[in-house]
Motif scaffolding. Sequence first.
Motif: not given
Length: 172
Positions: A30-41, A163-167
Motif C-alpha cells: 500500500g501507499i500509506a502517505a503521499r506527497c501533495v503532488c500524489g507521489a508516494p511518500t 512538493c520536492e519530487c523529481i520526475d
Amino acid sequence: MTTPPFDPPSEKDVATVSAQLGRPARNVIGIAARCVCGAPTVVATKPRLEDGTPFPTLYYLSHPAATAAMSALEATQVMAEFQELLPNDDSLRQQYESAHKTYISDREGIEVVPELAGVSAGGMPVRVKCLHALAGHALAAGPGVNPIGDLALERGRWSPFVCECIDYEATA
C-alpha cells in the motif's frame, strides 16, 4: 483482521517507489502517505517478506527529500534530545506508548507474525531509535498519533505540504 486504511499500490506507484529507493521495491502492499503532488511518500510493506523474513517496518519512508531530512536531523543528535523527553513528560510517554500499540495493531491487521510480537518500529515505546520509521508512521497515521514522529516532522527541513519530487517517470 482489519487492514489499515491506505491505497493499494498501482504499477506506477511501485515504479516510483523503486526510483525513489534506487532499487526494486519489495513487498509493497500500500501507499500509506503521499506527497501533495500524489507521489508516494510512505509505503506499507508486508509484515513477512516473500522469502519468509519477518519485516517489522510496516510504514517505510520512501520519499528521498523526506528521508534526507530525517537523516540530517538524526545527524544533529536530536534523537537523544527526544529520548530525554520521555521520562520527564507523562503525557508524551503515554502518547508514544499508544503509538506503539497502534503500529502493532495496524501491522497485525494485515498479518500476525509471531516473531514480531510486541515489536513496532523506531524504538517505540521506550526508545527513540529511527526518525525515518517514526516520521513514516506519523505521516501514515496523521498528526497526533505518533508524538515523536510529529516532532521530527516539525523539526526536519522537509514539509509534506511542499512538493520536492523529481520526475520519477523519467528515472524509472
